[in-house]
Design an enzyme around this catalytic site. Structure first.
Site, PDB file in Angstrom:
ATOM      1  N   LYS A 120       0.826  -1.217   0.000  1.00  0.00           N
ATOM      2  CA  LYS A 120       0.000   0.000   0.000  1.00  0.00           C
ATOM      3  C   LYS A 120       0.855   1.259   0.000  1.00  0.00           C
ATOM      4  O   LYS A 120       0.461   2.277  -0.561  1.00  0.00           O
ATOM      5  CB  LYS A 120      -0.957  -0.009   1.193  1.00  0.00           C
ATOM      6  CG  LYS A 120      -2.080  -1.036   1.028  1.00  0.00           C
ATOM      7  CD  LYS A 120      -3.193  -0.815   2.023  1.00  0.00           C
ATOM      8  CE  LYS A 120      -4.340  -1.769   1.745  1.00  0.00           C
ATOM      9  NZ  LYS A 120      -5.467  -1.584   2.661  1.00  0.00           N
ATOM     10  N   LYS A 202      -8.723 -13.425 -12.230  1.00  0.00           N
ATOM     11  CA  LYS A 202      -9.948 -13.520 -11.422  1.00  0.00           C
ATOM     12  C   LYS A 202     -10.808 -12.271 -11.637  1.00  0.00           C
ATOM     13  O   LYS A 202     -10.293 -11.199 -11.971  1.00  0.00           O
ATOM     14  CB  LYS A 202      -9.611 -13.719  -9.947  1.00  0.00           C
ATOM     15  CG  LYS A 202      -9.158 -12.492  -9.195  1.00  0.00           C
ATOM     16  CD  LYS A 202      -9.075 -12.791  -7.697  1.00  0.00           C
ATOM     17  CE  LYS A 202      -8.810 -11.509  -6.917  1.00  0.00           C
ATOM     18  NZ  LYS A 202      -8.818 -11.699  -5.475  1.00  0.00           N
ATOM     19  N   LYS A 205     -13.173  -6.027  -8.840  1.00  0.00           N
ATOM     20  CA  LYS A 205     -13.734  -4.671  -8.934  1.00  0.00           C
ATOM     21  C   LYS A 205     -12.750  -3.706  -9.575  1.00  0.00           C
ATOM     22  O   LYS A 205     -13.136  -2.701 -10.150  1.00  0.00           O
ATOM     23  CB  LYS A 205     -14.077  -4.154  -7.533  1.00  0.00           C
ATOM     24  CG  LYS A 205     -15.412  -4.595  -7.030  1.00  0.00           C
ATOM     25  CD  LYS A 205     -15.717  -4.040  -5.664  1.00  0.00           C
ATOM     26  CE  LYS A 205     -15.006  -4.798  -4.579  1.00  0.00           C
ATOM     27  NZ  LYS A 205     -15.528  -4.548  -3.235  1.00  0.00           N
TER      28      LYS A 205
END
Length: 340
Positions: A120, A202, A205
């Site tokens: 992150k 996969k 979103k």
């Protein structure tokens, strides 16, 4: 507690869900539709982990809406506030309070080794804040404050359960048996759904191609349209075999929502083209998700009922978690206020 009572005690399972938007068909088939059944087998705690969302800059109005949508969507997907403890994390102040205490029993080196912090930090290089570094401690507090037996984990969250266990063991080693040591729970996994635009990846979103992802609240016409555009192959045979990633994915999805086996699907579409099959899959998925869409639309409009559910959930969660926090405060030497 007697032996019979011990045997009858259902395990406590805790899950935290960040309010990051609507679940995909992949999330639903892969995990979420098992949650309703899990309520019968365990005492389930479902938390909207909105405090965690602040590690990334948020638009306040959008975040508020996402939190409410996430709460309503869990209910639309079958989570029953009468059977499970459902609440919004920021409405239960004990989490942040326990997080501070536990941060004083967590080593800097432990946090610096967390892979999600490294990932992150790289993705949000302009906002590497202290919360991004310490949020595994808040996650440990979220878990330990409810004394759960089991915490469902995917591969990316395993480290967080491990650090929660390490902190609990360290604290218990100093002060005695304060926290139950939670075990990671590998939930029953449904079929793995791939992107409709790139069936080697996969469904996600974050897919740059919106046609690759079905969201559980997509309108029926959108669902059918996306399936009609699904990537397949140059053959025209509806059969599950190696090298047919697109058709294999569509057959997996169709099987998941209809209960038909791959052999039955191949038989039903023998001699028919991919166009017929794609339309059939799209229509079956749209119909399967119809009760979820309808229930969500009803709940998100009923602000009074939603407010009643999350208020009662917060009150129960506060009462439940306060028992642990009081025990922790007493152990570390804080002076309690007299009970009124």
């Amino acid at each position: 507690m007697g032996e019979a009572e011990k045997k009858e005690r259902k395990p406590v399972i805790l899950s935290g869900i960040q309010p990051t938007g609507i679940f995909t068909l992949g999330n639903y088939i892969g995990a979420i539709r098992n949650w309703e059944k899990l309520q019968e087998e365990a005492n389930c705690i479902y938390m909207i982990a909105d405090l965690h969302s602040l590690t990334v800059r948020q638009d306040p109005a959008a975040l508020r809406q996402k939190i409410l949508e996430c709460f309503a969507l869990l209910m639309a997907l079958g989570i029953d506030p009468e059977k499970s403890l459902m609440f919004i994390q920021s409405q239960v102040h004990t989490h942040a309070e326990l997080s501070w205490v536990l941060s004083c029993y967590t080593q800097f080196g432990e946090l610096s080794r967390m892979t999600q912090f490294k990932d992150k930090s790289a993705r949000h290089a302009d906002n590497v804040n202290a919360g991004l570094f310490t949020y595994p401690v808040l996650m440990a507090a979220d878990i330990l404050i409810y004394q759960p037996d089991l915490v469902p984990v995917g591969g990316d969250q395993k480290q967080h359960v491990e650090i929660a266990r390490d902190i609990a063991l360290r604290f218990n080693g100093i002060y005695g048996n304060v926290f139950r040591i939670p075990e990671p729970y590998i939930p029953q996994v449904g079929a793995r759904v791939k992107s409709l635009a790139d069936p080697t990846k996969k469904m996600s979103k974050s897919d740059e191609n919106p046609n690759g992802t079905i969201l559980v609240l997509d309108p029926p016409e959108t669902i059918v349209k996306k399936f009609k555009r699904a990537v397949t192959d140059s053959e025209m045979e509806v059969v599950y075999r190696e090298g047919k990633d697109g058709i294999n994915n569509l057959m997996t999805i169709y099987s998941s929502v209809t209960g038909l086996t791959f052999d039955q699907i191949a038989h039903d579409f023998d001699g028919k083209g991919y166009g017929d099959f794609k339309t059939a899959v799209g229509e079956a998925v749209a119909e399967h998700l119809r009760p979820v869409r309808e229930k969500f639309a009803q709940l998100i409009q009923d602000k009074a009922y939603l407010q009643k559910c999350y208020t009662e959930g917060a009150e129960k969660a506060l009462a439940y978690s306060s028992r642990t926090l009081e025990k922790v405060y007493k152990k570390v030497g804080f002076v309690p206020l007299p009970k009124k």
